[in-house]
Design an enzyme around this catalytic site. Structure first.
Site, mmCIF file in Angstrom:
data_model
loop_
_atom_site.group_PDB
_atom_site.id
_atom_site.type_symbol
_atom_site.label_atom_id
_atom_site.label_comp_id
_atom_site.label_asym_id
_atom_site.label_seq_id
_atom_site.Cartn_x
_atom_site.Cartn_y
_atom_site.Cartn_z
ATOM 1 N N GLU A 27 8.989 8.786 -17.229
ATOM 2 C CA GLU A 27 7.596 9.223 -17.420
ATOM 3 C C GLU A 27 7.093 8.823 -18.802
ATOM 4 O OE1 GLU A 27 7.631 13.107 -14.433
ATOM 5 O OE2 GLU A 27 7.830 13.397 -16.580
ATOM 6 N N HIS A 50 0.834 -1.220 0.000
ATOM 7 C CA HIS A 50 0.000 0.000 0.000
ATOM 8 C C HIS A 50 0.866 1.268 0.000
ATOM 9 C CE1 HIS A 50 -3.351 -2.683 1.178
ATOM 10 N NE2 HIS A 50 -2.439 -3.239 1.941
ATOM 11 N N SER A 82 13.833 21.845 -16.459
ATOM 12 C CA SER A 82 12.582 22.553 -16.729
ATOM 13 C C SER A 82 12.912 23.824 -17.503
ATOM 14 C CB SER A 82 11.914 22.884 -15.403
ATOM 15 O OG SER A 82 11.070 23.990 -15.561
#
Ligand code: ARG
Length: 458
Positions: free
Chosen positions: A287, A153, A274
């Site tokens: 990603e 979890h 970025s």
């Protein structure tokens, strides 16, 4: 005049709609090899002359050279790669070219080309998957003693070693390898000679073409062969499963390289900055690996949907089978090689992994197990006593692994005389090493599993 223009426009649109050559040209090599095998067999069976065969073979090799040099002009009017190759062949060699399509149909031709493509891709993807497994096993062997919180979890559960965590992925990719292998074996059959749907009255030798193309044997039912696209669905499913595994490790890489975890740092090559926040290092590569899994699933579902309502045998709907497969194959090929590099070049922060184990009372289960084994307590009783020790540790603002004997004993009356060895049992490394059951995380067991992998990898 206006009507004529409209008619021409419609005809052009229709040609474009109908054609597959702009994407199935990917199969040019398989198509030419298939045609050479077919022509060789026709000659051996006395269906065409040796002279015709020679001209056909040379002509086909010229077409191949033209395609590979970029000279070949693909035209929509050719409809597909099969017609494009055949018509260029006939342009080059004349009459003999027109004999190539004897005892064959585009239905078995396309099934044959596509099967060859899928078969060869099964093999090359398997090789890449094996390299990835090797990468995980290599990393695992360096970290059989590095503690990391094992989670359920996404909550701290029990201490494991990082090598063991990497081995979990090695296992997933090994199963992927086996899936590609099993599909390869099942689909190692030649479609050529099935003709339109029911075989042919010509005295062909399907075993010959099967051998020439490197298949193990011909398919057994022409009707099934020209209708079937299970082999394409299988590779799409196998790719989807492997991409799902790629996506799961990517997710962990993203989490682990976040500020909150700081378990690892991705090599600068695989992280981007970025455009607005100069301090940032983004995990774009994992990603994208995670994101590309979506399109691969889409390709699988598309083909399932195309196939589900088709009556036997060939239907033009089936032409929709190829683009998704090409796309999924390209996606997995690049994903596998990139992931391997990401894993090889990432920097593992051992200290942060080990420090993270000191929160969340990872050795709680060890206390319960101790009480069951050494004090003969029922597990449920041991569970509740352990809860009290957890409570105590929380009050003292400590992790359970840091409690001293007095602190443990004072947590619950039933353990007020517990042996001093319990302190050792709550040690995190001892906890990890206690899991010696077959397939467990102890360093010893992990090494056994690594050895098994090494044998498999040879
Ligand atoms: N381009 C077609 C395909 O990819 C080839 C088979 C065409 N056969 C036919 N009878 N129209 O499926």
């Amino acid at each position: 005049m206006k009507e004529q223009i409209l008619k021409n426009t419609n005809a052009k649109l229709l040609d474009e709609f109908n054609a597959s050559v702009m994407f199935d040209k990917e199969l040019y090599d398989q198509d030419i090899r298939g045609s050479i095998a077919h022509s060789t067999m026709l000659r051996d069976q006395g269906i065409i002359t040796s002279k015709d065969h020679e001209e056909i073979e040379l002509g086909l090799l010229q077409v191949k050279a033209e395609i590979e040099s970029g000279e070949f002009i693909f035209k929509i009017e050719h409809e597909d790669i099969h017609m494009a190759v055949e018509s260029r062949l006939t342009e080059i060699i004349g009459e003999a070219g027109k004999r190539l399509h004897t005892a064959r149909s585009r239905n078995d031709q396309v099934a044959s080309d596509f099967r060859l493509y899928v078969k060869e891709k099964n093999i090359s993807i398997m090789e890449q998957v094996k390299i990835l497994v090797n990468t995980f096993v290599d990393l695992a062997s360096k970290h059989t003693e590095t503690l990391i919180p094992g989670m359920t979890h996404l909550q701290h559960a029990q201490p494991i070693n990082f090598g063991y965590h990497m081995l979990a992925y090695a296992n997933m990719f090994k199963r992927d390898y086996e899936r590609f292998e099993s599909s390869y074996k099942r689909n190692d059959v030649s479609a050529l000679g099935s003709a339109a749907l029911a075989g042919t009255p010509h005295n062909i030798d399907r075993f010959k073409t099967s051998d020439l193309l490197g298949f193990s044997k011909p398919t057994s039912c022409a009707l099934d062969t020209v209708s079937d696209r299970d082999f394409a669905l299988e590779i799409l499913f196998n790719i989807s499963t492997a991409m799902m595994h790629i996506s799961r490790i990517s997710e962990e890489l993203i989490l682990w390289s976040s500020y909150e975890f700081q378990f690892l740092r991705m090599s600068d090559e695989y992280a981007t900055t970025s455009s607005i926040m100069p301090q940032k290092k983004n995990p774009d590569v994992p990603e994208l690996l995670r994101g590309k899994t979506g399109r691969v699933y889409g390709n699988l579902i598309s083909l399932f949907t195309v196939m589900k309502g088709l009556p036997l045998a060939y239907n033009k709907d089936t032409q929709e089978d190829k683009e998704g497969v090409f796309d999924s194959v390209k996606t997995i090929e690049i994903s596998l090689s990139i992931l391997s590099e990401v894993i090889k070049t990432m920097i593992v922060n051992v200290d942060n992994m080990e420090n993270a184990c000191k929160v969340g009372h990872l050795s709680a289960t060890d206390l319960a197990d101790y009480l069951v084994t050494k004090e003969n307590m029922p597990f449920r009783t041991a569970y509740y006593i352990t809860k009290d020790v957890v409570k105590k540790a929380n009050e003292l603002n400590k992790d359970m692994s840091e409690l001293n004997l007095e602190e443990i004993r004072s947590s619950n009356d039933e353990i007020k005389n517990i042996s001093e060895e319990i302190v050792m049992y709550l040690d995190l490394r001892a906890s990890m090493n206690a899991r010696t059951s077959f397939g467990g995380t102890s360093t010893k067991q992990t090494k056994v599993q690594i050895d098994e992998f090494k044998k498999w990898l040879i």
